[in-house]
Scaffold this active site. Sequence first.
Site, PDB file in Angstrom:
ATOM      1  CG  HIS A 211      -0.364   0.378   2.505  1.00 21.73           C
ATOM      2  ND1 HIS A 211       0.411  -0.493   3.261  1.00 21.73           N
ATOM      3  CD2 HIS A 211      -0.403   1.540   3.218  1.00 21.73           C
ATOM      4  CE1 HIS A 211       0.805   0.104   4.366  1.00 21.73           C
ATOM      5  NE2 HIS A 211       0.336   1.349   4.371  1.00 21.73           N
ATOM      6  CG  ASP A 212       2.487   3.469   2.985  1.00 23.56           C
ATOM      7  OD1 ASP A 212       1.531   4.081   2.455  1.00 23.56           O
ATOM      8  OD2 ASP A 212       2.719   3.521   4.207  1.00 23.56           O
ATOM      9  CE  LYS A 215       4.159   6.716   3.349  1.00 24.80           C
ATOM     10  NZ  LYS A 215       4.056   6.385   4.787  1.00 24.80           N
ATOM     11  CG  HIS A 240       1.996   7.754  -0.116  1.00 23.71           C
ATOM     12  ND1 HIS A 240       1.527   8.664   0.805  1.00 23.71           N
ATOM     13  CD2 HIS A 240       1.435   6.554   0.231  1.00 23.71           C
ATOM     14  CE1 HIS A 240       0.733   8.060   1.660  1.00 23.71           C
ATOM     15  NE2 HIS A 240       0.652   6.782   1.333  1.00 23.71           N
ATOM     16  CG  HIS A 264      -3.529   3.442   1.538  1.00 26.24           C
ATOM     17  ND1 HIS A 264      -2.930   3.416   0.297  1.00 26.24           N
ATOM     18  CD2 HIS A 264      -2.706   4.162   2.343  1.00 26.24           C
ATOM     19  CE1 HIS A 264      -1.798   4.096   0.347  1.00 26.24           C
ATOM     20  NE2 HIS A 264      -1.627   4.553   1.586  1.00 26.24           N
ATOM     21  CG  ASP A 293      -2.037   3.152   6.743  1.00 23.15           C
ATOM     22  OD1 ASP A 293      -0.873   2.982   7.155  1.00 23.15           O
ATOM     23  OD2 ASP A 293      -2.358   4.085   5.981  1.00 23.15           O
TER      24      ASP A 293
END
Length: 345
Positions: A211-212, A215, A240, A264, A293
């Site tokens: 999900h990240d 970044k 991001h 998200h 999260d």
Amino acid sequence: MQNSLFFKNVINSDSIFESIGQLNDIAKKSIGCEHISLFLMDEKHQITPASYSVNISTAVMEQLKYIVLHTQFFSQMPEGSRLSVYEADGMLRDHLLKSRYECIYGFHIKHGPSYGALLFSFPSDTQLKDDQLQLCNLIKLHMEQLIKKIQFRKQVLKQQAYESLFNTLRVKDSFTVDHCYNVAFYSTLLGAKAGVSETELETLKLGALLHDVGKLAIPDHILMKPGRLTDEEFNVIRQHPVIGFELLKELQDVEHLLPMVRWHHERMDGRGYPDQLSGSDIPYLVRIVSIADAFDAMTSTRVYRNSLHVHEVREQLLTHAGKQFDEKLVRIFLSIIDEQMQMNG
């Protein structure tokens, strides 16, 4: 634990030995158990199980291993089955006497390819009460979750394209990688409790893990700034989800993961980003990832702030239920927290 959930300390470990030490301390303080020990078999059905404990001699572990292999602690006996020197006979009694324990309670360990037994050993003949047996069961659940997380880390990145991206992120920011693993783990806990199918749980696990990934493109001086971000810097961070979506969308077989990467940070009230989705327009799996999260973020210590106490985390989730988060999923997640918090007594 003053500022963190006990079970988070356990699952943040990559070591069964480290975690069993923490669990042993809880068992000794709470129910007078001298030692806990774990015996695991894998899917290959090896003859000798792997064994884990702390502060127990090899000789004693051999006695306990014999008991595990010659009883039905692995599969047949009811949870919390008790073995006492005053009730056992033959070789089982001999090995129990040699272990210098008078009483053992056994619980099954089962997850994925691993199965085994968690033994609670007492120096005197002991009859546990219902609330004490419940604590033993909670300790067993913690251990199963740790095993699950370790197995998860070993097997989740099966496609090389994902692995390459994730390893690049690991080099850039190990904190974000640990966060992604935690979010994936909490998401699967919540998803399973909410009744998500096994197939969807696999999708949820991988989508939460990635999900990240956006970044990767955030400048280091912003991503790893040891202090609060300015509004301008926060606006950069907010890019991001879209960056992650763009990084992944050209890969094969990722359509089912893209919603979790892009959305998200959407909110039930439509005030999220990047697309201001609201309510049922936000896919169910995305809503699960959003809660996981936020939970990991609130219970993690950063340079510029301490982790929140669990009571504050509960309050924040309840305050934002129906606004930022799916209210029904918040209630389910809080039930998971409540189960885990029984460990803190």
